[in-house]
Scaffold this active site. Structure first.
Site, PDB file in Angstrom:
ATOM      1  CD  GLU A 171      -2.964  -0.889   2.399  1.00  0.00           C
ATOM      2  OE1 GLU A 171      -3.969  -1.621   2.436  1.00  0.00           O
ATOM      3  OE2 GLU A 171      -2.617  -0.144   3.344  1.00  0.00           O
ATOM      4  CG  LEU A 172       4.789   3.356   2.253  1.00  0.00           C
ATOM      5  CD1 LEU A 172       4.019   4.584   2.739  1.00  0.00           C
ATOM      6  CD2 LEU A 172       5.875   2.982   3.273  1.00  0.00           C
TER       7      LEU A 172
END
Length: 780
Positions: A89-90
């Protein structure tokens, strides 16, 4: 990993305000739950995973949510780097930030930013553990993302005494960023509003330290709330001004039930709601009226009171400028200008309609998603703009209702749009109508059904005996933006409001039109007149005879059951069109209470013998088959205007000796009119206009008559007129062109107000006497 090209397809869509990235085992039950609650409390929509179990099948959904969010909140906790899902996600968030430039808020929750940057300490151990089973490419991608996010300034939980205060600051920052985000697109889909916002902002005079109240006035659906909201958002997200409080109180008039609350309780209720807006707390209770002013005292505030419709509302919320601190600005949106005057608000911004081009763009944006219509749709779009009357609400609602339709579907939808209101538009406009006094409602319906586009003084005369207090009522309708009186003195009611008035009237009795107050539909009127189904309820009939498709045979007793009929308007928009309204058996009766009788192409030789026109204010029988109006002398004291133009069979004018208030007499193109008896004109001392042009058989005017008020005399084209006695010394404009006059009487020099004398084409004219000094135009 998504490429720039594929991911950027999401960048122009925004499904969420915020996408939070976090490690559930660290923060879901405490910090995250409080963060979600505060975001929701402030109206900020955050993506929620609902505790779903991560799997490859849901990754496309997560990726789309990331790219369709405006702001990212990354909660970097102890075990964040130990989750491959968090790291993926990051990576996606950092790419989206780099490509699109979106805001990222890192929160270092029980970890040091340097540990994130360098992947050291407990944070680094969790990262090393997950990296043991991953490829070098993945490790490098994650490491770079952690290093980059660790270099971004964010919030460290170690610097806060408790989570609540930190969350409050984070949410305030997110709110501010969202305001800035939307301000750049405020005008993207709201064409024509940018100038309104700029003009309204200049009225605020933000450089001044005085307390200032500004009214924003205009009709329902014009965009008052939208314009004020945009300005409010701009100012509340700007650092240029030092307002301490921001309050936007929506729909003030709808915030309580009037019938269930007394004056004092209403004020308490409004101030409780007002304080709720200040504190963002719900269900605040106050024990006395002074609580709100104590809270506002010495605070510089930006306050918007939206949609106010009663003076008591302003007295409850903005009674005195001493309540607030210096530099405060209070904006009040309303449809009632008199309300602003009554509260002493002298600075008023009037929101006007968009231009034709802007209106067309608004419609096309809503209907087609672009500023212009596709090929083949332009004429249809222009008609819809006209049907919406350029009203922004109407344009957006009608545009949305037609979106996605084919050209054929547009064509099929137009008949309904021409004759009835869209439900959403009707609901809004009906609120404006329902707020009127009963007398003002009646005046509104008179205008909608009969008098839209008519001269205001003329309407006042026609309604003078109606007990409607018409002078005051018209002012109320103007102040509430329900009508406009233009520079030439004509009443203008917006076409959507006019349609509302007609639908309200139609709703009085759906199945039996003869029981309504006003009849305006050509088919319904035709049936009522043919079938004798009118009743004592009917006050007015307005029929454009050009709309009649088939021949209509009016019963000789058509009006016998309508004794209260005051306004009968049977007109033709196209004079040369064939007559389709017939009286095969004549007409036995016309109501005594008629104030307006307008019947173009009246098909009989005379009006009903029993008709007594004692209340008649206007009589218009153009292009009629009349040979005479009536026998004998009639009571005509109320008569102000008579027009028999183009009634080619009329041979003489009736005795008008009792029409002592007659102001305008039109007898143009009465080709069989031979003589005007002195009894016709001698008592008309208020007559201002006499137009007998093109009465080709008329030979003379009566002698020894002085019409004291006559200012316009038109005898042009009376080719047999050879004698011209001076019938008034007050004449200003006189036309005697194309007559047989040989000389103008020397007493014309006594006409001290004469401005224009037209005698072109007078072939027999031999001499012209001295003219008065007032003359400006002579055409011989």
């Amino acid at each position: 990993m998504a490429s720039v090209s594929s991911s950027s397809s999401f960048s122009d869509r925004h499904s969420y305000h915020v996408f939070p990235s976090f490690c559930g085992e660290d923060v879901r039950r405490n910090f995250l739950s409080h963060l979600h609650k505060e975001l929701q409390h402030n109206g900020i929509d955050a993506f929620k995973d609902g505790g779903i179990k991560r799997s490859r099948s849901i990754w496309p959904e997560l990726k789309q949510a990331i790219w369709e969010s405006k702001i990212f909140i990354v909660v970097l906790s102890k075990n964040y780097a130990g989750s491959c899902w968090c790291l993926d996600e990051l990576v996606e968030i950092m790419e989206c930030r780099e490509v699109v430039g979106k805001t990222l808020v890192p929160i270092f929750y029980d970890v040091d930013p340097s540990s994130v940057r360098k992947q050291t300490g407990d944070f680094g151990k969790a990262f090393d553990k997950i990296c043991d089973v991953r490829t070098e490419e993945e490790r490098q991608r994650w490491r770079q993302a952690l290093t980059n996010v660790g270099n971004i300034a964010g919030e460290c939980s170690s610097k806060w005494d408790n989570d609540a205060k930190m969350i409050e600051k984070i949410v305030a920052y997110v709110s501010e960023e969202l305001f800035c985000f939307t301000s750049s697109t405020d005008f993207e889909d709201l064409l024509g509003l940018e100038a309104h916002v700029a003009n309204l902002k200049s009225m605020l005079g933000l450089e001044s330290n005085e307390v200032k109240m500004i009214g924003v006035w205009g009709p329902a659906g014009i965009g008052k709330t939208t314009i004020t909201r945009i300005l409010y958002n701009q100012l509340s997200s700007s650092n240029d001004d030092d307002f301490q409080l921001f309050i936007f109180m929506e729909n003030v008039k709808g915030s309580y039930r009037r019938k269930e609350i007394d004056g004092y309780s209403m004020k308490l209720h409004l101030r409780e709601r007002f304080l709720s807006e200040i504190t963002t707390q719900r269900k605040i209770k106050v024990s006395h009226l002074g609580v709100a002013q104590e809270r506002l005292k010495n605070q510089k505030a930006l306050i918007v009171l939206d949609d106010v419709d009663e003076l008591e509302q302003l007295r409850a919320l903005a009674d005195q400028t001493q309540w607030v601190g210096n530099g405060t600005r209070i904006l009040v949106t309303t449809e009632d200008r008199q309300l602003l005057k009554a509260h002493g608000i002298t600075h008023v911004y009037e929101v006007d309609y968009p231009s034709r081009d802007e209106a067309l763009k608004i419609l096309c944006q809503c209907a087609f998603g672009k500023n212009s219509a596709p090929e083949g749709y332009n004429d249809l779009a222009v008609e819809v703009v006209e049907l919406a009357g350029y009203l922004p609400l109407g344009l957006s609602v009608l545009g949305a209702s037609l979106r996605g339709m084919s050209k054929k579907e547009w064509i099929n939808a137009l008949p309904r749009l021409r004759t009835s209101l869209n439900g959403k538009i009707e609901k809004l406009l009906r609120v404006c109508y329902e707020g009127l006094d009963e007398k003002d409602k009646a005046i509104f319906l008179h205008i909608a059904c009969l008098f839209n586009g008519k001269n205001v003084d003329r309407v006042k005369l026609l309604l003078a005996k109606s007990a409607l207090d018409v002078e005051f009522g018209l002012k109320v309708l103007v102040d509430r933006s329900l009508i406009h009186i233009d520079a030439d003195g004509y009443i203008v009611m917006h076409c959507l409001l006019q349609q509302l008035g007609k639908e309200i009237t139609r709703g009085q009795c759906l199945d039996e039109p003869g029981k309504r107050k006003f009849l305006v539909d050509s088919l319904e009127i035709s049936d009522v007149l043919a079938d004798e189904t009118g009743t004592e309820t009917v006050l007015g009939i307005s029929l454009d005879m050009s709309e009649i498709e088939d021949q209509v045979y009016v019963s000789e007793k058509a009006f016998e059951k309508m004794p209260n009929l005051q306004f009968l308007w049977l007109y033709k928009n196209f004079p040369d069109e064939a007559v389709k309204l017939y009286l095969p058996h004549g007409l036995d009766y016309l109501p005594r209470k008629l104030r307006l009788l307008h019947w173009d192409s009246y098909p009989k030789k005379c009006l009903p013998s029993k008709f007594r026109p004692e209340f008649l204010v206007e009589l218009t029988m153009r292009d009629s088959k009349l040979e005479k109006l009536w026998e004998g002398i009639q009571p005509l004291k109320s008569l102000k205007r008579m027009d028999l133009s183009a009634s080619t069979k009329i041979k003489d004018i009736p005795n008008l000796s009792r029409a002592t208030n007659l102001e305008k007499l039109y007898l143009r193109f009465c080709k069989n009119l031979v003589i005007v008896p002195s009894s016709c004109l001698q008592n008309l001392h208020k007559l201002k206009v006499l137009d007998m042009s093109c009465c080709i058989k008329l030979k003379s005017l009566p002698d020894n008559i002085n019409l004291k008020s006559l200012s316009v005399l038109n005898m042009r084209g009376c080719s047999k007129l050879n004698n011209f006695p001076l019938i008034s010394t007050q004449i200003q404009f006189m036309s005697l062109g194309e007559t047989a006059i040989e000389k103008v009487p020397s007493v014309i020099k006594l006409c001290s107000r004469l401005v224009s004398l037209e005698m072109a084409g007078c072939k027999n004219l031999k001499t012209l006497p001295y003219l008065p000094a007032s003359i400006e135009i002579v055409d011989i």
